[in-house]
Structure formats: structure tokens, C-alpha cells
Design a protein around this motif. Structure first.
Motif, PDB file in Angstrom:
ATOM      1  N   HIS A 323     -22.557  -0.573  14.230  1.00  0.00           N
ATOM      2  CA  HIS A 323     -23.511   0.043  13.955  1.00  0.00           C
ATOM      3  C   HIS A 323     -23.315   1.132  12.800  1.00  0.00           C
ATOM      4  O   HIS A 323     -22.829   2.104  13.049  1.00  0.00           O
ATOM      5  N   ALA A 324     -23.823   0.689  11.586  1.00  0.00           N
ATOM      6  CA  ALA A 324     -23.677   1.889  10.659  1.00  0.00           C
ATOM      7  C   ALA A 324     -24.461   2.565  10.502  1.00  0.00           C
ATOM      8  O   ALA A 324     -25.800   2.562  10.760  1.00  0.00           O
ATOM      9  N   PRO A 325     -24.132   3.757   9.573  1.00  0.00           N
ATOM     10  CA  PRO A 325     -25.226   4.897   9.579  1.00  0.00           C
ATOM     11  C   PRO A 325     -26.445   4.573   8.633  1.00  0.00           C
ATOM     12  O   PRO A 325     -26.343   3.370   8.023  1.00  0.00           O
ATOM     13  N   PRO A 326     -27.628   5.111   8.913  1.00  0.00           N
ATOM     14  CA  PRO A 326     -28.658   4.383   8.334  1.00  0.00           C
ATOM     15  C   PRO A 326     -28.931   4.767   6.734  1.00  0.00           C
ATOM     16  O   PRO A 326     -29.386   3.903   6.109  1.00  0.00           O
ATOM     17  N   LEU A 327     -28.106   5.598   6.316  1.00  0.00           N
ATOM     18  CA  LEU A 327     -27.758   5.895   4.702  1.00  0.00           C
ATOM     19  C   LEU A 327     -26.458   5.668   4.488  1.00  0.00           C
ATOM     20  O   LEU A 327     -25.490   6.336   5.151  1.00  0.00           O
ATOM     21  N   ASN A 328     -26.038   5.047   3.137  1.00  0.00           N
ATOM     22  CA  ASN A 328     -24.782   5.071   2.919  1.00  0.00           C
ATOM     23  C   ASN A 328     -24.356   6.421   2.165  1.00  0.00           C
ATOM     24  O   ASN A 328     -25.165   7.301   2.192  1.00  0.00           O
ATOM     25  N   LEU A 329     -23.103   6.415   1.990  1.00  0.00           N
ATOM     26  CA  LEU A 329     -22.612   7.689   1.454  1.00  0.00           C
ATOM     27  C   LEU A 329     -23.402   8.235   0.268  1.00  0.00           C
ATOM     28  O   LEU A 329     -23.706   9.411  -0.012  1.00  0.00           O
ATOM     29  N   ALA A 330     -23.521   7.288  -0.794  1.00  0.00           N
ATOM     30  CA  ALA A 330     -24.114   7.628  -1.925  1.00  0.00           C
ATOM     31  C   ALA A 330     -25.525   8.131  -1.708  1.00  0.00           C
ATOM     32  O   ALA A 330     -26.111   9.034  -2.292  1.00  0.00           O
ATOM     33  N   GLY A 331     -26.309   7.534  -0.534  1.00  0.00           N
ATOM     34  CA  GLY A 331     -27.692   7.871  -0.320  1.00  0.00           C
ATOM     35  C   GLY A 331     -27.677   9.240   0.270  1.00  0.00           C
ATOM     36  O   GLY A 331     -28.515   9.998   0.060  1.00  0.00           O
ATOM     37  N   ARG A 332     -26.777   9.560   0.963  1.00  0.00           N
ATOM     38  CA  ARG A 332     -26.523  10.995   1.846  1.00  0.00           C
ATOM     39  C   ARG A 332     -26.287  11.979   0.810  1.00  0.00           C
ATOM     40  O   ARG A 332     -27.044  13.086   0.646  1.00  0.00           O
ATOM     41  N   PHE A 336     -29.573  14.391  -0.412  1.00  0.00           N
ATOM     42  CA  PHE A 336     -29.249  15.736   0.237  1.00  0.00           C
ATOM     43  C   PHE A 336     -29.507  15.680   1.854  1.00  0.00           C
ATOM     44  O   PHE A 336     -29.603  16.531   2.296  1.00  0.00           O
ATOM     45  N   ARG A 337     -29.068  14.363   2.339  1.00  0.00           N
ATOM     46  CA  ARG A 337     -29.064  14.331   3.858  1.00  0.00           C
ATOM     47  C   ARG A 337     -27.617  14.202   4.019  1.00  0.00           C
ATOM     48  O   ARG A 337     -27.088  13.027   4.731  1.00  0.00           O
ATOM     49  N   TRP A 338     -26.979  15.164   3.864  1.00  0.00           N
ATOM     50  CA  TRP A 338     -25.367  14.784   4.316  1.00  0.00           C
ATOM     51  C   TRP A 338     -25.223  14.808   5.698  1.00  0.00           C
ATOM     52  O   TRP A 338     -24.072  14.352   5.813  1.00  0.00           O
ATOM     53  N   ILE A 339     -26.015  15.399   6.373  1.00  0.00           N
ATOM     54  CA  ILE A 339     -25.939  15.125   8.022  1.00  0.00           C
ATOM     55  C   ILE A 339     -27.173  14.690   8.562  1.00  0.00           C
ATOM     56  O   ILE A 339     -27.994  15.103   8.223  1.00  0.00           O
ATOM     57  N   ILE A 340     -26.967  13.463   9.348  1.00  0.00           N
ATOM     58  CA  ILE A 340     -28.004  12.977   9.817  1.00  0.00           C
ATOM     59  C   ILE A 340     -27.778  12.967  11.333  1.00  0.00           C
ATOM     60  O   ILE A 340     -26.897  12.060  11.912  1.00  0.00           O
ATOM     61  N   PRO A 341     -28.568  13.877  12.010  1.00  0.00           N
ATOM     62  CA  PRO A 341     -27.998  14.164  13.312  1.00  0.00           C
ATOM     63  C   PRO A 341     -28.165  13.140  14.274  1.00  0.00           C
ATOM     64  O   PRO A 341     -27.114  12.900  15.065  1.00  0.00           O
ATOM     65  N   GLY A 342     -29.183  12.589  14.351  1.00  0.00           N
ATOM     66  CA  GLY A 342     -29.284  11.256  14.896  1.00  0.00           C
ATOM     67  C   GLY A 342     -28.031  10.083  14.984  1.00  0.00           C
ATOM     68  O   GLY A 342     -27.503   9.769  16.272  1.00  0.00           O
TER      69      GLY A 342
END
Lengths: 419, 259
Positions: A323-332, A336-342
Motif C-alpha cells: 500500500h503506497a502513499p496516495p502521492l509520490n515524493l515529487a507530488g508531495r 505542498f502536501r508534505w504530510i498526508i495524515p491519513g
């Protein structure tokens, strides 16, 4: 009319009941006789200085190990739990609860007493009392080794075959015997005997539950392991569903990850905490034996670092998986979504484990000045508690986390090679 | 009913679906169509639960995807997704695979055995049913994957390019008839992504047309014809809707050659 055997043959028959493989006896006897011959030769010619004594010491240590191994052997070899074919045959045969086991009993019997007494007698050899070094083998040590090994495996079988309360009490009594035996020596045999009695009672009760409910498991991974073993026809405890059952993880994409299948977990959090406490107490009891040694301090520190790292990474892997993060590193970065709490809450249990271990160790050492065995077991207990209690479990994460589900393997080619 | 509300999905920094809302009523065969790279597979993946959108909610039959364990399990029991390139366990036989897929979807054993036999017959795989999957051709593997989706008994089928992957004409014909009958007689809800309009023209009741990550149209064929004013086949209607510049590009291409 049942024919009675002449006394020595009767004893030999009893021994044969617990030592079914003559090879074991032959190897052990050859080793002991060889040592005796070498010792006698060296002693007669008065050569090689302390070598004969070292040889006897080596023999005695080997005998202690042998006594421990014998305790394990008695359970692993004779318990149907560890032999699928035997278990299946037993299930299909007219054998009933309460009958003697066809291949020999798991309970202690006369044959055990003979074998253990013989080995203990070897340890009582007066020639070896002259040397004194760390953990000098004695008959009591040999007996304790046998009793601990037997009494620690039997509760494990009892646990796996359901009457788990007996298993927990037996484990507790054995650890208490090791710990309290250092405070007052008579407590060692007394508590060991109590632990033994509880384990044997659990063993008797477990036969009444035969055929056992063989679906006890911790969660997906062990279940999958058992399924794999079953699919190969060598099941240890999984449901014996025949060679057609394919582990869910092998069903490929998308069924391995998107199906509604979930492992059912029988053991609740409270019981897991109880097991964590028992494990920590066992570690405490074992470390108490070595507490005066520098070796124990270094070993305990290494052990803790290894265990804490393993628990932290394991907790992360347990819910991370495919289960990968919904956004990759570049996207984050660029959005400016450096932390995706969920999603990023996945890291909380691992970080908490590391922080708890460090905090407990520092507080215990600098503030409370706890002894090494207490400190180490406390750190283990606290990290295990965090491991169990903090963060979502694997099923909840798999079904509710805001993730990108990927195939769980590097690529299709790798998957094809693996399958 | 599948309801998507304000779905936004990025791949890294590239937005694929932007504030997309859509409600698809059951029982229908709905086709998702549109030019390449417009988010058709992404949309299906969001509906199937493979992707968790950065924004928005996916609701299937009143349950919100990935909201609770129970809701998600119920959705997974009733919705099966088949990607365009599924991975099959190569060392297992086709029958083993089908039965195990049925098992994890909780299909009763007697029904499953019977259904597996009928599926092998439907897709002309009777001889190969007990062969290892590695010995299947690409088309046969595609058929087996389709059969695995059907054996689950899930009433909502989300298929990404079911007619691709080397499926032979007999397989295409069988699949089209099966899907139509499942929808008409058993109330199945089927969502399909297919690049070739002629394959789905007579199968789909509704068409969701995507362009630039947005829904351009969600209509029946008649509705699309009315929208575009073109009374021709679906391919002509789509060309007008999604890529009106296509014919002009062709003209430009040959004009360049002639000059």
C-alpha cells in the motif's frame, strides 16, 4: 495372560519406548565411551596436563545439552501435532481420547526416569568436581535442563491445541522457577514440578479436544505460511484442505490484494499483552542467571537494539506492504502536501516503538537505576505493548487506508519467476 | 449505484481526474470511453479501490469506499475488478486458480465446481482446464482471467479492456453475450473500458465520455447522437465528441505529402 519380562529386559523395553531410534543411543553411548577411554588412557600415562579434565568437562556439558535435547525430543517426536501423517492417521483410526498413543506417550514415563537418571549419574562423576569454572555441569543442572526444555515445549503444544490457560500458567511457573530459584534454591525444583504438573494436565486436556481446531493463528502472515505449507502437503497446523488450496498471496493481481478475504485473528489484544508480559518475564529470568557477567550486559544491549529495530520495521512493514502513499515524493513536494495524515500515520507505531524503547531504557537506567535484567525486560515489555496497541492492524489498514494499492512485488516478471 | 463526488486524482504533479462527479445507475452495461491518456483507467481504478483519490468520495450501493472495514469488505464481496493485464499464478492449473478465487469470495463449493466447469466450456478451455497456466496462450490466459471474475459471483463487474489481450473472435462473442445476459436477466452492473467503439456499440446501454479528466457526456447512444447531431455509428459520434480534429489532422497529413 500377559507375559512379564525379566527385570533388565523390562527396563530395556521401557527405555525403548522413549528412545525409539537405536541410532541415538548408539551415537550417545559411543561418545561417552570414547571420552572414558581417552580419559583413562591419558590418566594412566599421566600425560597432556589438564587435557583429561577438559575432556570430562566437555563430556559433561555435552550431557547437559543432551538432557535438554531429550526433553525436546520427547515432545517433538511423540506428539501428533508435529507429524501431519500421524495426526491424520490418528483421526481416521479407531483411536479414542484416553487411549494410549500408538507410537508412544508424550507424558513422562518410566523410560524417561531411566534415561534421565543415567545421564544425571554421569554428571555426578566425582572426577569432575576438581575443576571449577563458569556454569559447571552438575546433576541438578542436567535435571533442570531436561525439566525446563520438556516443560517449555509441552505448554507450547498445549497452547497450539487450545487449552491455553494451562500453557500460560505453566510458562509462568517455569520462568518463576528460574528466577526465584536464585533467591531460594528449593523453589527451583518445587516450581518446576508445579509447572510440569500444570503442563501435563494441559496436555491431558488437549487430547480431549482432539481433533484440534487447527485455525489458531496470529494474522495474515502466519496463516499464509500455514496455507503454503498445506498446499505443499506438509502442514504443521493449518487446515488440511489438501493440495488444491492456493495461498491468497499467490492468486496474483488483482485477487491477492483486492479480494474480500481477510485473515481471522483468534488471539485478542489482551491475550497478546499477556504473552508479551510472559516473554519479558522469561527474558528477565534468563538474564538473571547471567546478570553478574559482562557478557550478559553486552549481549542484552545487542539483543535490545536488534529486537527494537526488528519490531519497529516489522510494524511498519505489517501495515505498509503493498500500500503506497496516495502521492509520490515529487507530488508531495510540489503540491505542498508534505504530510498526508491519513497515510503517514503508518509511521506512528514504528516511531513510538523506538521512542518508547529509548525512553524506558534511559529512565530505567538514569532515574531508577534498575538492574540489567529488570531494565531489559521492562524495555521489551513496553516496546511489545506499543507494537500491539498503537496504530491500525494490518486488516484495518488494508481495507481503509487512503493508499495506492500496487502489486506487492517489484514487477510482473518477478512475480512470474516467484510463481 | 456508483456515485463519484468531486474526485481529483494526481499522478505526482500531473492531474488526471479533476473534480469529477458521476452517478451511474444499475443495472446497466456502461462503457467508459475517450482518447488515450484522458483518465479512463484511472477512473476505473478509483472505482475499483485500487487508487484512493486525493480528493472526493466513491460510493457504491450506499457504502463509501475505504470508509470502514465492514463497508469495504461488503463492497469487495460485491465488486470485482479485472485489470487489462492481470497476473495469474503460472504454476497453478486453471481449475485450481478458478476454484481458489471462488473460495476467497465465499462461493459455495458445489456451486463453484459446477460454475467452473461451465466457464471452461464457455471459453473453450475444457482441455486446458487442468494444465498449468504457464502453458496457456495469451488469449487463453485472458479468458481464464475473465472466467475468474465471473466465478466470484460479484454483481458489479469492472473490466478494463476485457476484449483485448489476444481474445479470439469466439471469446469476444461469448463474452459480449454473457455480459449482456448477466445484465438483462440477472441484474448485473457492468462497467467496461474499451478503446474500440464497435466492440461495445451494441453491448453498452450507457457511455461515459471522458476528455481532459472530465466527463464530457454520460448518455445512451441515442443521447450521444442527439448531442452531436450525428446519426452514424458510435465511432463517428465519438470522433466528434472527443477528437473533432482527427479528420482535419488526416487532411493536413496528406496535404503535407501532396505539397
Amino acid at each position: 495372560m500377559k507375559k512379564r519380562l525379566w527385570f533388565p529386559f523390562h527396563l530395556a523395553a521401557q527405555v525403548r519406548r522413549v528412545l525409539t531410534r537405536p541410532q541415538i543411543v548408539i551415537v550417545a553411548a559411543t561418545f561417552i565411551v570414547l571420552m572414558e577411554i581417552l580419559w583413562a588412557t591419558c590418566a594412566y600415562f599421566d600425560v597432556y596436563g589438564n587435557l583429561p579434565l577438559i575432556m570430562l568437562s566437555t563430556r559433561d556439558r555435552a550431557v547437559v545439552v543432551l538432557m535438554g535435547a531429550f526433553g525436546w525430543f520427547r515432545v517433538f517426536w511423540f506428539h501428533p501435532l508435529f507429524n501431519t501423517e500421524y495426526r491424520n492417521w490418528l483421526r481416521a483410526s479407531p483411536w479414542q481420547k484416553g487411549d494410549a498413543l500408538p507410537l508412544g506417550t508424550v507424558h513422562p514415563c518410566v523410560g524417561d526416569i531411566i534415561v534421565v537418571a543415567f545421564l544425571a549419574l554421569l554428571l555426578a562423576d566425582p572426577r569432575t568436581v576438581t575443576h571449577s569454572d563458569f556454569l559447571r555441569p552438575t546433576p541438578l543442572m542436567g535435571l533442570a535442563m531436561y525439566a525446563i526444555s520438556y516443560a517449555s515445549v509441552v505448554p507450547a503444544t498445549v497452547w497450539l491445541t487450545q487449552p491455553r490457560a494451562f500453557a500460560y500458567v505453566a510458562f509462568l511457573l517455569i520462568a518463576a522457577a528460574m528466577r526465584l530459584g536464585q533467591v531460594w534454591a528449593p523453589l527451583l525444583p518445587l516450581m518446576l514440578l508445579a509447572g510440569w504438573a500444570v503442563a501435563c494436565k494441559g496436555l491431558s486436556d488437549s487430547w480431549h479436544l482432539f481433533p484440534w481446531d487447527e485455525t489458531i493463528h496470529w494474522g495474515g502472515r502466519i496463516k499464509r505460511r500455514w496455507q503454503t505449507m498445506n498446499s505443499q502437503g506438509v502442514g504443521l497446523l493449518g487446515k488440511e484442505t489438501g493440495p488444491d488450496r492456493v495461498p491468497v498471496s499467490e492468486l496474483g493481481w488483482p485477487f491477492a490484494t483486492l479480494s474480500p478475504w481477510t485473515p481471522s485473528t483468534v488471539i485478542g489484544k489482551r491475550e497478546r499483552l499477556l504473552m508479551a508480559a510472559l516473554l519479558s518475564f522469561w527474558l528477565h529470568a534468563i538474564l538473571s542467571i547471567f546478570s553478574q557477567k559482562e557478557l550478559a550486559q553486552g549481549g542484552a544491549a545487542t539483543f535490545l537494539v536488534f529486537v527494537v529495530t526488528f519490531l519497529a520495521i516489522g510494524r511498519l512493514a505489517m501495515i505498509g506492504g503493498n500500500h503506497a502513499p496516495p502521492l509520490n515524493l515529487a507530488g508531495r513536494l510540489f503540491l505542498f502536501r508534505w504530510i498526508i495524515p491519513g497515510h503517514d500515520r503508518a509511521a506512528v507505531p514504528a516511531l513510538t516503538i523506538a521512542a518508547t524503547a529509548l525512553g524506558t531504557a534511559a529512565a530505567g537506567h538514569f532515574l531508577c537505576e534498575l538492574s540489567l535484567p529488570v531494565l531489559v525486560s521492562l524495555v521489551l515489555m513496553s516496546t511489545l505493548a506499543v507494537f500491539i496497541l498503537v496504530g491500525p492492524d494490518a486488516t484495518t489498514w488494508r481495507l481503509t487506508a487512503p493508499c495506492r494499492i500496487h502489486h506487492g512485488l517489484l514487477n510482473k516478471q518477478t512475480y512470474d519467476q516467484l510463481t | 449505484m456508483i456515485r463519484l463526488t468531486n474526485i481529483t486524482q494526481h499522478y505526482g504533479v500531473r492531474p488526471v481526474l479533476t473534480d469529477l462527479s458521476l452517478a451511474i445507475e444499475r443495472p446497466t452495461v456502461t462503457a467508459i470511453i475517450g482518447p488515450n491518456g484522458m483518465g479512463k483507467t484511472t477512473l476505473l481504478s478509483v472505482m475499483a479501490g485500487v487508487l484512493s483519490p486525493q480528493q472526493g468520495v466513491v460510493e457504491i450501493d450506499g457504502r463509501i469506499r475505504r470508509s470502514t472495514v465492514d463497508a469495504e469488505l461488503e463492497i469487495r464481496r460485491n465488486v470485482v475488478f479485472l485489470p487489462d493485464r492481470p497476473w495469474l499464478p503460472k504454476h497453478r492449473t486453471g481449475r485450481e486458480f478458478l476454484l481458489n478465487v471462488g473460495f476467497i469470495y465465499g462461493v459455495a463449493a458445489d456451486l463453484m465446481f459446477d460454475h467452473a466447469g461451465r466457464l471452461f466450456k464457455l471459453f473453450s478451455l475444457v482441455t486446458e482446464s487442468d494444465w498449468p497456466i504457464r502453458s496457456y496462450s495469451n488469449g487463453q490466459q485472458k479468458k481464464l482471467a475473465l472466467a475468474s471474475a465471473l466465478i466470484t459471483g460479484a454483481r458489479t463487474l469492472i473490466f478494463d479492456e476485457p476484449f483485448g489481450g489476444g481474445l479470439d473472435p469466439a471469446g469476444i462473442l461469448a463474452l459480449k453475450h454473457v455480459l449482456k445476459r448477466l445484465q438483462q436477466q440477472h441484474g448485473y452492473f457492468i462497467l467496461i473500458r474499451a478503446p474500440a467503439p464497435e466492440l461495445i456499440e451494441d453491448l453498452a446501454d450507457k457511455f461515459v465520455v471522458l476528455r481532459q479528466g472530465k466527463v464530457v457526456a454520460h448518455e445512451s447512444l441515442a443521447g450521444l447522437r442527439q448531442m452531436t447531431g450525428i446519426d452514424g455509428p458510435l465511432s463517428d459520434v465519438l470522433a466528434t465528441l472527443t477528437s473533432p480534429e482527427t479528420l482535419e489532422n488526416v487532411e493536413n497529413y496528406f496535404a503535407g505529402t501532396e505539397s
